[in-house]
Design a protein around this motif. Structure first.
Motif, mmCIF file in Angstrom:
data_model
loop_
_atom_site.group_PDB
_atom_site.id
_atom_site.type_symbol
_atom_site.label_atom_id
_atom_site.label_comp_id
_atom_site.label_asym_id
_atom_site.label_seq_id
_atom_site.Cartn_x
_atom_site.Cartn_y
_atom_site.Cartn_z
ATOM 1 N N ARG A 1 3.514 -7.464 4.972
ATOM 2 C CA ARG A 1 2.739 -6.474 4.250
ATOM 3 C C ARG A 1 3.576 -5.206 4.199
ATOM 4 N NH1 ARG A 1 -2.638 -6.500 3.510
ATOM 5 N NH2 ARG A 1 -3.022 -8.181 4.947
ATOM 6 N N CYS A 2 3.634 -4.579 3.058
ATOM 7 C CA CYS A 2 4.441 -3.362 2.952
ATOM 8 C C CYS A 2 3.518 -2.172 2.919
ATOM 9 C CB CYS A 2 5.231 -3.336 1.654
ATOM 10 S SG CYS A 2 6.401 -4.633 1.572
ATOM 11 N N VAL A 3 3.835 -1.223 3.717
ATOM 12 C CA VAL A 3 3.090 0.029 3.657
ATOM 13 C C VAL A 3 4.089 1.135 3.416
ATOM 14 C CG1 VAL A 3 1.639 1.619 4.895
ATOM 15 C CG2 VAL A 3 1.305 -0.808 5.175
ATOM 16 N N PHE A 4 3.889 1.825 2.333
ATOM 17 C CA PHE A 4 4.771 2.942 2.035
ATOM 18 C C PHE A 4 4.075 4.213 2.488
ATOM 19 C CE2 PHE A 4 5.896 -0.307 -1.009
ATOM 20 C CZ PHE A 4 7.279 -0.316 -0.910
ATOM 21 N N LEU A 5 4.695 4.873 3.418
ATOM 22 C CA LEU A 5 4.175 6.185 3.794
ATOM 23 C C LEU A 5 4.849 7.176 2.877
ATOM 24 C CD1 LEU A 5 4.370 6.086 7.657
ATOM 25 C CD2 LEU A 5 2.684 5.113 6.128
ATOM 26 N N SER A 6 4.061 7.941 2.217
ATOM 27 C CA SER A 6 4.675 8.809 1.224
ATOM 28 C C SER A 6 4.330 10.257 1.511
ATOM 29 C CB SER A 6 4.182 8.350 -0.148
ATOM 30 O OG SER A 6 4.047 9.427 -0.994
ATOM 31 N N LYS B 1 17.706 23.690 -10.559
ATOM 32 C CA LYS B 1 17.282 23.485 -9.187
ATOM 33 C C LYS B 1 17.047 22.000 -8.988
ATOM 34 C CE LYS B 1 14.722 26.878 -6.750
ATOM 35 N NZ LYS B 1 13.512 27.652 -6.635
ATOM 36 N N ILE B 2 17.491 21.493 -7.878
ATOM 37 C CA ILE B 2 17.133 20.112 -7.555
ATOM 38 C C ILE B 2 16.106 20.176 -6.443
ATOM 39 C CG2 ILE B 2 17.944 17.933 -6.618
ATOM 40 C CD1 ILE B 2 20.460 18.274 -8.025
ATOM 41 N N GLU B 3 14.982 19.515 -6.657
ATOM 42 C CA GLU B 3 13.923 19.553 -5.659
ATOM 43 C C GLU B 3 13.657 18.164 -5.140
ATOM 44 O OE1 GLU B 3 10.176 21.888 -6.282
ATOM 45 O OE2 GLU B 3 11.260 22.397 -8.109
ATOM 46 N N MET B 4 13.212 18.106 -3.894
ATOM 47 C CA MET B 4 12.746 16.825 -3.392
ATOM 48 C C MET B 4 11.299 16.693 -3.812
ATOM 49 S SD MET B 4 14.221 16.400 0.367
ATOM 50 C CE MET B 4 15.133 17.848 0.853
ATOM 51 N N THR B 5 10.955 15.625 -4.459
ATOM 52 C CA THR B 5 9.570 15.469 -4.888
ATOM 53 C C THR B 5 8.798 14.573 -3.934
ATOM 54 O OG1 THR B 5 10.296 13.714 -6.338
ATOM 55 C CG2 THR B 5 10.010 15.878 -7.324
ATOM 56 N N GLY B 6 9.490 13.797 -3.171
ATOM 57 C CA GLY B 6 8.764 12.942 -2.240
ATOM 58 C C GLY B 6 9.703 12.153 -1.353
ATOM 59 N N ILE B 7 9.140 11.708 -0.251
ATOM 60 C CA ILE B 7 9.900 10.869 0.663
ATOM 61 C C ILE B 7 9.040 9.654 0.966
ATOM 62 C CG2 ILE B 7 10.995 10.720 2.930
ATOM 63 C CD1 ILE B 7 11.195 13.770 2.834
ATOM 64 N N GLU B 8 9.658 8.510 0.988
ATOM 65 C CA GLU B 8 8.894 7.311 1.294
ATOM 66 C C GLU B 8 9.536 6.574 2.447
ATOM 67 O OE1 GLU B 8 6.487 5.510 -2.501
ATOM 68 O OE2 GLU B 8 8.447 4.705 -2.000
ATOM 69 N N VAL B 9 8.683 6.159 3.353
ATOM 70 C CA VAL B 9 9.165 5.323 4.443
ATOM 71 C C VAL B 9 8.396 4.014 4.336
ATOM 72 C CG1 VAL B 9 9.112 5.002 6.933
ATOM 73 C CG2 VAL B 9 9.794 7.194 5.982
ATOM 74 N N MET B 10 9.130 2.905 4.344
ATOM 75 C CA MET B 10 8.442 1.630 4.213
ATOM 76 C C MET B 10 8.303 0.977 5.574
ATOM 77 S SD MET B 10 9.302 -1.605 1.846
ATOM 78 C CE MET B 10 10.047 -2.715 3.003
ATOM 79 N N PHE C 1 0.842 -1.190 0.000
ATOM 80 C CA PHE C 1 0.000 0.000 0.000
ATOM 81 C C PHE C 1 0.869 1.227 0.000
ATOM 82 C CE2 PHE C 1 -2.496 -3.139 2.313
ATOM 83 C CZ PHE C 1 -3.634 -3.145 1.539
ATOM 84 N N THR C 2 0.439 2.203 -0.711
ATOM 85 C CA THR C 2 1.110 3.497 -0.590
ATOM 86 C C THR C 2 0.094 4.440 0.015
ATOM 87 O OG1 THR C 2 2.403 3.014 -2.520
ATOM 88 C CG2 THR C 2 2.321 5.306 -1.830
ATOM 89 N N ILE C 3 0.475 5.065 1.081
ATOM 90 C CA ILE C 3 -0.455 5.975 1.738
ATOM 91 C C ILE C 3 0.140 7.371 1.702
ATOM 92 C CG2 ILE C 3 -1.640 6.509 3.892
ATOM 93 C CD1 ILE C 3 -1.530 3.550 4.536
ATOM 94 N N GLU C 4 -0.593 8.246 1.109
ATOM 95 C CA GLU C 4 -0.174 9.653 1.075
ATOM 96 C C GLU C 4 -0.464 10.252 2.444
ATOM 97 O OE1 GLU C 4 0.940 11.842 -1.249
ATOM 98 O OE2 GLU C 4 1.152 10.433 -2.937
#
Lengths: 139, 1100
Positions: free
Chosen positions: B686-691, B670-679, B576-579
């Motif tokens: 079960r994998c849950v990606f917190l994004s 420019k370099i930008e961070m577009t997202g961070i994921e913690v698994m 799952f990916t959870i925003e």
């Protein structure tokens, strides 16, 4: 005497809510929260030019079957809400006013505390004491 | 059907209209009758009289009238109002029966028809036996009637017909079946309306007349009934003001009735009916405040009249209905033009109705749960007629009016039956319907928070009704409102319900999402609850079934557990990916670049801070940052594959550092961070990606950061050193700029300011490379920085060639001067020359390009020129010599060598032969001045312009060690004037006291005319003189006249010569003043000396 007293920040989040322990606390939270609709409307109804002369006491916000909700807005848009039991007919407008004034004074004292960060929840004991004095005493 | 017990009867809610029955119309087979009927029915707009028409057969049986009571003495009423009464008078008993009959006045069978009509009237009369209903006859005629009074046959026969039918003349109408049918019909119905009103008036009188027979002890119910009937008849009569008055009386009478448990329902039902009527009429009369006041009074009076405790739900149901119907009345009035306000709108009534329905549900659950048994037989709710005789009575003891129930057993059975019936009521459905009505209203009246609150209630109701999908949909919708307003207590309550829904549906993703937020810092749950939720969450992450949520009912929990088991058994779809950005999750994440910009040769440093707020440590397996350039993503991942501990302990912040080197293509980007994921979890479970989008942070972090800033302002620096990391004050730096590296090449300019105007100014520059490699193809751009004043670039020239003085052909900016390759440590020098003609401070641009180095150096040099001043004469006379004098002032800080100077004349001629310059080889120090003098004469100019160009003054000069420069100064224009008379004096250079001083004035006529001249010499204190004191003479064209005077000075020193006044009568424009310029004004007079020929004293 009040059954619930709340202080709401300018941004409409609660700084302090206290209700009589005998009843459902959550219900009072909802009552106070929904009363903000009327407060917002009343503030915005007063024109910008008149904002200085606006009376802080907003009067009865809305009556529900069981409670009467009164509002008060400081010049810095901090809101005080007092909920009174509908059956309590002995309270007059003047007494509600003086309750708000007392509350405002005590709130001012809280703000004057150099260790209080404006916008944080109020944890002052003195303020708590003032509020307790205005609440319905558990019998 | 269950709810319908509380519905108001439709005959109560409709607007009562006079009932008129039409008979004798065959609307099916007769087209004429059909047309007449249609004209009555169609287009019944507000301007038509309020009548409800019905076509009935001629022999229709009307309800029988009971025999009139002659005495009420022994009569005990069985109830307040019969259920059929209102309907009877609305739809069954007409106020007027109209008989339609086709008959023309000149009908050949008049006699027969007349008696047939009379028979029909009689039939109607018989069936209305005992009623006051009026009968009227309408004759449908084919011919247009003549005006009244003209048709004698008609009036005679009309009278005969009235007589035969026993009708008054007012009750006989003629309806010619012609073109103007609708017009006739409208006139007819107006007449009918009058008859109907009379009927209702008599009915009111009739009911009122009963009053005198009543007594207060046994007939209390009748008082109410009669008032209600009078009011209702008044309404039928359209006399709403009186109707309102009677209803009000009826209302107060209802509350005077002796109330006890057995008749409470009847009283409340009637009170509700009458209240409804009053409110309805108040709204109709546009007095909404009266309506609201009446309703409040009604509620206050009835609130406490609960009745039987075993049937408490009936009271709440009734209360709910009261509020609902008032809300509907209010809403209807608004639709008809009433304006409501935020604090007084139908929404409040719907809300209260919902509130009572909720109470009803609770009471029903309490009171009806115990009865598992079946309905008693026979059903006590069944009545022989299938309905009730009186409103609000109990089916098992109808008409019973005493305090105690007649049969306690029956009473018990009845109550049980009612409770069983109540159990089947779909309470949630009712509540949801009311709530959604209220939501619609509050939306209209700008109460967003009230709306949210009601939606929460709706969601909770759906939860109770086990419709979890809808519940979640609603709760999810409002959650974000409470989150943004930071009402954490309310948010937590909603989340708790939502978590239960998600659990009962075994919806894994929602379950995880809500758990995460309930574990987060926004949750107001107690530690042990959080701990329970976290344990459940860990179970879910390990693909196990979580424990049941408390407060779920056991049967649902069992069902849910099996759902979960099924879900777990399913392979796949375990990722799952959870925003989480818009929530307040229990893992917080913030990331920042160490600096807002990095040079391309430095490693880019990135920090990711992670922190958990849950009560137990939580392990995660992967942390990844994605960047706008995805090529770097591989450097920003950390996984738990190794021994690295990726466990977050509660409340502690962990920092992960990443660094990578940017690519040269990204320079300037420019370099930008577009997202961070913690698994969370693992691939096995079960994998849950917190994004997080961007560089972390969540719904609450902005406000926290703001508060942190505020508090720091108070606390000052004291805490900064002590606290290693204050989470709230951690700021997010979500992007960084890649900038080119600093080149290791030094550029030095050496020059000696100031530069002089027009000078060939030398600027030397030195380029030195400290690079480790060869800098190839180094190029230099030198010159005026573009973008300055256009004037400046036109007058500034740059050259590399010092041998030639630069001029217009040279550019202001020399681009790309190749310097070749630069070896490490090598130095390259080059001079170039600049010449500028304008005095200003300007910016100079020197750009050094190299193939692999991008760098530019801008050097600004100040530039000051030296000035040359020239004092012009103001006007010059034609053909008369004058002196031109030039002054050169050096403001240069170093000596200037003047090589030569010359005059270039345009129109004037030099009086003297061209000599070599008087300033040749003169060296001017700072502040020194060099002057030259020329004697010039201006010939007459052909054109008429008054000014003539003098010419240019050329100076060749140089500053030390620089090439020779020539500067041309344009001399000013002079004003040329012609004089008719030229006069000059011939006199010695000085005089001596008491020695004769001969002065000869030459007067030349320069015109082509004979000039008459008047001359006079004014006396002077300093001189005596001899000669003509005043003379008038003529001078021929081109000739000259001489006048000789002998002056005899009397005083020594500079003396003013005696004034010569000359006037030309022919040329009035030329006066003494213009001529006097040519004459010397003063002369130096020497004292009478002893040494007679002392020539050392020279006059000016």
């Amino acid at each position: 005497m009040a059954v619930c007293i709340a202080v709401i920040a300018k941004e409409n989040y609660p700084l302090y809510i206290r209700s009589v322990p005998t009843q459902n606390e959550l219900k009072f939270h909802y009552t106070v929260h929904t009363s903000l609709d009327v407060v917002e409307e009343k503030i915005s109804a007063v024109g910008k030019a008149m904002a200085d002369q606006r009376e802080l006491y907003l009067g009865l916000l809305y009556p529900t079957e069981d409670y009467k909700v009164y509002g008060y807005v400081t010049n810095s848009k901090v809101k005080f809400v007092i909920v009174v039991d509908s059956s309590n007919t002995s309270l007059r407008d003047n007494e509600i006013r003086s309750m708000f004034r007392k509350l405002h004074n005590s709130f001012t004292d809280v703000m004057c505390n150099p260790f209080y960060n404006p916008g944080d929840p109020i944890q002052s004991k003195a303020f708590d004491g003032i509020v307790s004095g205005m609440m319905v005493q558990p019998s | 059907m269950a709810g319908s017990q509380w519905e108001l009867p439709p005959e109560l809610c409709c607007r009562p209209m006079a009932f008129v029955a039409l008979t004798g119309l065959d609307v099916v087979y007769n087209a004429v009758h059909r047309a007449i009927w249609d004209a009555f029915c169609a287009n019944r707009r507000a301007d038509r009289v309020p009548i409800s028409f019905k076509v009935l057969p001629g022999d229709h049986e009307y309800p029988k009238c009971r025999t009139k009571r002659t005495s009420y003495e022994w009569y005990i009423p069985k109830g307040i109002l019969k259920t059929g009464w209102m309907n009877k008078h609305l739809n069954l008993v007409p106020a007027l029966v109209v008989l339609f009959y086709e008959l023309d006045w000149d009908d050949p069978q008049w006699k027969e028809k007349q008696s047939e009509c009379a028979t029909k009237v009689e039939i109607v009369r018989t069936s209305l036996q005992g009623r006051n209903t009026k009968v009227a006859v309408v004759l449908i005629q084919k011919k247009t009637p003549l005006p009244p009074g003209e048709d004698l046959v008609a009036s005679e026969r009309a009278a005969a017909l009235c007589n035969a039918c026993d009708l008054s003349g007012k009750s006989l109408f003629v309806l010619p079946h012609t073109d103007h049918l609708v017009g006739y019909i409208i006139r007819l119905e107006n007449a009918f309306y009058e008859h109907a009103q009379t009927y209702y008036y008599t009915e009111i009188r009739r009911v009122k007349s009963h009053k005198e027979f009543l007594n207060k002890t046994t007939h209390q119910l009748l008082f109410v009934r009669h008032q209600f009937k009078i009011a209702f008849f008044s309404e039928l009569k359209q006399d709403t003001q009186n109707a309102l008055k009677y209803y009000r009386t009826a209302y107060s009478l209802v509350h005077e009735l002796r109330a006890h448990e057995t008749n409470m329902l009847e009283i409340k039902t009637m009170a509700g009916f009458i209240n409804y009527k009053i409110c309805r009429l108040c709204f109709q009369h546009n007095t909404p405040l009266d309506a609201i006041a009446q309703f409040r009074k009604h509620i206050d009076l009835c609130k406490k009249k609960i009745g039987s405790a075993e049937l408490a739900f009936e009271h709440t149901a009734w209360m709910s209905k009261q509020f609902q119907s008032f809300g509907e009345l209010f809403d209807e009035a608004i639709k008809l033009g009433l304006t409501a306000i935020q604090t007084q709108n139908p929404g409040f009534y719907y809300q209260q109705a919902a509130c009572y329905s909720q109470d009803r549900k609770l009471q029903a659950q309490q009171l009806c749960q115990a009865h598992r048994m079946s309905l008693p037989t026979p059903d006590p709710l069944e009545t022989p007629t299938g309905g009730l005789d009186f409103y609000g009575q109990r089916p098992w003891r109808q008409g019973h009016q005493s305090i105690d129930p007649p049969d306690p057993e029956k009473e018990k059975a009845g109550i049980l039956a009612l409770q069983i019936k109540e159990r089947d009521v779909p309470h949630s459905e009712l509540i949801i319907a009311l709530l959604s009505n209220a939501v619609a209203q509050f939306k209209k009246y700008k109460c967003p928070r009230m709306k949210s609150h009601l939606m929460v209630q709706m969601g909770e109701e759906y939860y109770h009704a086990k419709d979890y999908t809808k519940a979640l949909k609603l709760l999810d919708y409002v959650m974000c409102d409470y989150r943004t307003e930071r009402w954490w207590g309310l948010l937590t309550a909603i989340l708790t319900t939502a978590l239960r829904c998600a659990y009962l549906m075994a919806n894994v993703k929602d379950y995880i999402t809500y758990s995460m937020e309930l574990l987060g810092r926004a949750s107001t749950l107690r530690e042990e609850q959080k701990s329970r939720i976290e344990k459940n969450l860990i179970k879910v992450l390990m693909n196990e079934v979580p424990d049941a949520e408390p407060e779920c009912d056991p049967s649902s929990s069992t069902a849910a557990a099996s759902l979960w088991n099924d879900r777990m058994a399913l392979a796949g779809s375990n990722d799952f990916t959870i925003e989480v950005q818009d929530y307040v999750p229990f893992i917080q994440c913030k990331a920042r670049f160490q600096s807002p910009s990095f040079h391309v040769d430095q490693p880019i440093q990135l920090q990711v801070f992670v922190r958990a707020d849950c009560p137990h440590p939580v392990r995660f397996n992967k942390l990844a940052v994605s960047l706008s350039n995805q090529e770097y993503n591989q450097w920003c991942v950390v996984e738990s594959s190794g021994q690295e501990n990726m466990c977050l302990s509660p409340g502690a912040t962990r920092c992960y550092n990443f660094s990578f080197v940017a690519k040269t293509e990204d320079v300037g980007k420019k370099i930008e961070m577009t997202g961070i994921e913690v698994m969370l979890g693992s691939e096995t479970g079960r994998c849950v990606f917190l994004s997080w989008r961007g560089a972390g942070g969540d719904a609450a972090s902005t406000h926290e950061a703001l508060q942190a800033i505020r508090s720091l302002r108070h606390r000052g620096r004291g805490t900064e050193g002590r606290q290693e990391l204050d989470w709230d004050s951690l700021t997010i730096q979500h992007s960084t700029m890649i900038i080119s590296r600093v080149p290791k090449i030094s550029v030095q300019l050496s020059h000696q300011p100031p530069a002089l105007n027009n000078e060939m100014y030398c600027i030397n520059f030195t380029v030195q490379s400290q690079e480790e490699a060869v800098a190839r193809d180094v190029k230099l751009t030198a010159g005026l920085k573009p973008g300055q004043e256009a004037n400046l670039s036109h007058t500034t020239y740059v050259t590399l060639n010092s041998s030639k003085v630069c001029d217009d052909s040279d550019p202001a900016l020399l681009p790309d001067i190749p310097l070749g390759d630069l070896n490490p440590g090598e130095k390259s020098e080059a001079p170039y020359w600049v010449r500028a003609a304008i005095t200003t401070v300007f910016q100079w641009l020197i750009t050094l390009y190299s193939v692999d180095l991008f760098n530019s150096i801008i050097i600004v040099c100040a530039h000051i020129c030296f000035s040359l001043k020239f004092e012009p004469l103001d006007r010059v006379a034609v053909d008369i010599p004058f002196l031109l004098m030039t002054d050169l002032l050096s403001s240069s800080p170093w000596p200037i060598l003047l090589a030569t100077s010359s005059l270039q004349l345009v129109t004037m001629t030099s009086k003297t032969a061209q000599l070599h310059s008087q300033l040749e080889q003169v060296v001017l120090q700072t502040g020194e001045c060099a002057s030259e003098c020329f004697c010039l004469q201006c010939p007459p100019v052909a054109n008429s312009s008054n000014t003539v160009a003098t010419g240019q003054y050329l100076i060749s000069w140089r500053s030390p060690d620089s090439p020779l420069v020539q500067t041309a100064v344009t001399l000013p224009h002079v004003i040329l004037e012609t004089v008719p008379l030229y006069i000059h004096a011939e006199l010695p250079s000085f005089g001596r006291v008491r020695e004769s001083l001969p002065v000869r004035y030459h007067i030349e006529n320069r015109t082509a005319l004979v000039q008459e001249v008047e001359m006079a010499v004014e006396p002077s204190d300093a001189f005596m003189f001899s000669g003509l004191k005043q003379v008038r003479l003529r001078i021929l064209p081109g000739s000259e006249q001489q006048m000789l005077y002998n002056y005899y000075p009397l005083m020594a020193g500079y003396q003013t010569l005696p004034q010569l006044n000359i006037s030309l009568p022919r040329c009035p424009t030329t006066n003494t003043h213009t001529l006097r310029r040519f004459l010397p004004q003063r002369i130096f007079v020497k004292p009478q000396g002893r040494q007679l020929d002392d020539a050392s004293i020279a006059a000016a």
